[in-house]
Design an enzyme around this catalytic site. Structure first.
Site, short mmCIF file in Angstrom:
data_model
loop_
_atom_site.label_atom_id
_atom_site.label_comp_id
_atom_site.label_asym_id
_atom_site.label_seq_id
_atom_site.Cartn_x
_atom_site.Cartn_y
_atom_site.Cartn_z
N SER A 7 -5.72 11.59 10.02
CA SER A 7 -5.45 10.16 9.94
C SER A 7 -5.66 9.53 11.31
O SER A 7 -4.91 9.81 12.25
CB SER A 7 -4.01 9.90 9.49
OG SER A 7 -3.69 8.54 9.77
N HIS A 32 -9.32 10.24 7.36
CA HIS A 32 -8.33 9.46 6.62
C HIS A 32 -8.10 8.12 7.31
O HIS A 32 -7.77 8.06 8.50
CB HIS A 32 -7.02 10.25 6.54
CG HIS A 32 -6.00 9.67 5.63
ND1 HIS A 32 -6.01 9.83 4.26
CD2 HIS A 32 -4.90 8.91 5.89
CE1 HIS A 32 -4.98 9.21 3.72
NE2 HIS A 32 -4.28 8.64 4.69
N ASP A 34 -6.01 4.73 7.23
CA ASP A 34 -4.80 4.09 6.71
C ASP A 34 -4.87 2.59 6.95
O ASP A 34 -4.78 2.12 8.07
CB ASP A 34 -3.58 4.66 7.46
CG ASP A 34 -3.19 6.04 6.97
OD1 ASP A 34 -3.06 6.21 5.74
OD2 ASP A 34 -3.02 6.94 7.81
N MET A 36 -3.10 -0.94 6.42
CA MET A 36 -1.75 -1.49 6.19
C MET A 36 -1.76 -2.99 6.45
O MET A 36 -2.38 -3.44 7.41
CB MET A 36 -0.76 -0.83 7.14
CG MET A 36 -0.75 0.69 7.04
SD MET A 36 0.37 1.38 8.24
CE MET A 36 0.32 3.10 7.78
N HIS A 65 -7.12 5.03 2.47
CA HIS A 65 -5.80 4.90 1.85
C HIS A 65 -5.35 3.45 2.02
O HIS A 65 -4.96 3.04 3.11
CB HIS A 65 -4.85 5.89 2.56
CG HIS A 65 -3.45 5.85 2.06
ND1 HIS A 65 -2.43 6.51 2.71
CD2 HIS A 65 -2.88 5.27 0.97
CE1 HIS A 65 -1.30 6.33 2.06
NE2 HIS A 65 -1.55 5.57 1.00
N MET A 67 -2.92 0.52 1.72
CA MET A 67 -1.51 0.16 1.56
C MET A 67 -1.44 -1.35 1.72
O MET A 67 -0.90 -1.87 2.70
CB MET A 67 -0.66 0.89 2.62
CG MET A 67 -0.54 2.39 2.36
SD MET A 67 -0.04 3.34 3.81
CE MET A 67 -1.63 3.62 4.57
N MET A 136 2.73 11.22 -1.39
CA MET A 136 3.27 10.81 -0.09
C MET A 136 4.56 11.57 0.19
O MET A 136 5.47 11.56 -0.64
CB MET A 136 3.61 9.31 -0.11
CG MET A 136 2.45 8.34 -0.24
SD MET A 136 1.32 8.31 1.16
CE MET A 136 2.41 8.07 2.56
N ASP A 173 0.29 13.60 2.16
CA ASP A 173 0.20 12.72 3.33
C ASP A 173 1.59 12.36 3.84
O ASP A 173 2.41 11.83 3.09
CB ASP A 173 -0.54 11.44 2.88
CG ASP A 173 -0.79 10.46 4.01
OD1 ASP A 173 -0.50 10.78 5.17
OD2 ASP A 173 -1.28 9.34 3.71
#
Ligand code: DX5
Ligand code: ZN
Length: 213
Positions: A7, A32, A34, A36, A65, A67, A136, A173
């Site tokens: 990540s 990965h 992330d 957000m 991913h 979010m 998660m 994760d």
């Protein structure tokens, strides 16, 4: 085989391209990413303008991913920016099936992420269309959190995948270290995300190898 997906949330943001290249050279199987939004999760990371230029630094698939909520309006933007796998949370939109369909129609692999408190039942009616389940083991929003042992949940998902007869990755994760990676692998995970346990070390290759066990 355990796939490792570092990540980049834990990487040095002042040289993200070099960091992505370094973990790729060190044996990462995926990258990965992330994303957000400070709304679905209490933290803001980055979007496609940071992700897209990273494509030049690696051939590894981008494991994105998301979010963010609402998620649907941004799926195409991430597919166009080079995402290979796009994983969404069922809570990030009103129609999970539609969101996954959208991801597939754009030619990406589709994943569903389950927060620690999200029941595995969310997967029941979408098993035939997904390529990845992300369990998660922290509440999403931050890197460097403590691993929550959800072995039983990982085992249940592994059984569901087996029963489906489909080739679905089981990714874990959050708080993954060489020690907790062992718990995840034993429970049936075949893909591990790690931020801190890779980027906060000196030797990325050694860190990645340690997670594979
Ligand atoms: C948490 C993110 C994770 C996180 C992992 O919301 O989805 O990918 O960055 O970081 P570590 O490995 O440090 O727990
Ligand atoms: Zn993640």
């Amino acid at each position: 085989m355990t796939y490792i997906s570092p990540s980049i949330l834990a990487a040095d943001f002042s040289k993200l391209g070099d960091e992505v290249k370094a973990v790729s050279d060190a044996g990462a199987d995926y990258i990965h990413i992330d994303v957000m939004d400070g709304h679905f999760v209490p933290n803001i990371s980055f979007g496609t303008c940071a992700m897209k230029p990273l494509r030049r630094y690696t051939d590894k698939p981008f494991d994105v991913h998301l979010m963010i909520a609402p998620v649907d309006p941004y799926i195409k933007e991430f597919a166009d920016a080079g995402a290979n796998v796009i994983t969404v949370h069922p809570e990030s939109g009103p129609h999970l099936h539609r969101t996954l369909q959208m991801i597939k129609d754009l030619g990406c692999k589709a994943g569903v992420a389950l927060n620690p408190a999200t029941p595995v039942d969310e997967l029941d009616h979408v098993m035939d269309m997904i390529d990845l389940v992300l369990v998660m083991t922290v509440n999403p929003g931050f890197g460097g959190q403590k691993f929550i042992d959800l072995s039983e949940k990982i085992k249940t998902v592994a059984k569901m995948i087996k029963k489906s007869g489909r080739d679905i990755l089981l990714e874990v994760d959050g708080g993954v270290t060489p020690e907790t990676a062992k718990i995840c692998r034993k429970a049936g995970a075949n893909m591990l995300v790690a931020g801190t346990a890779i980027f906060k070390t000196e030797d990325y290759k050694q860190a990645i190898d340690a997670l594979r066990g």
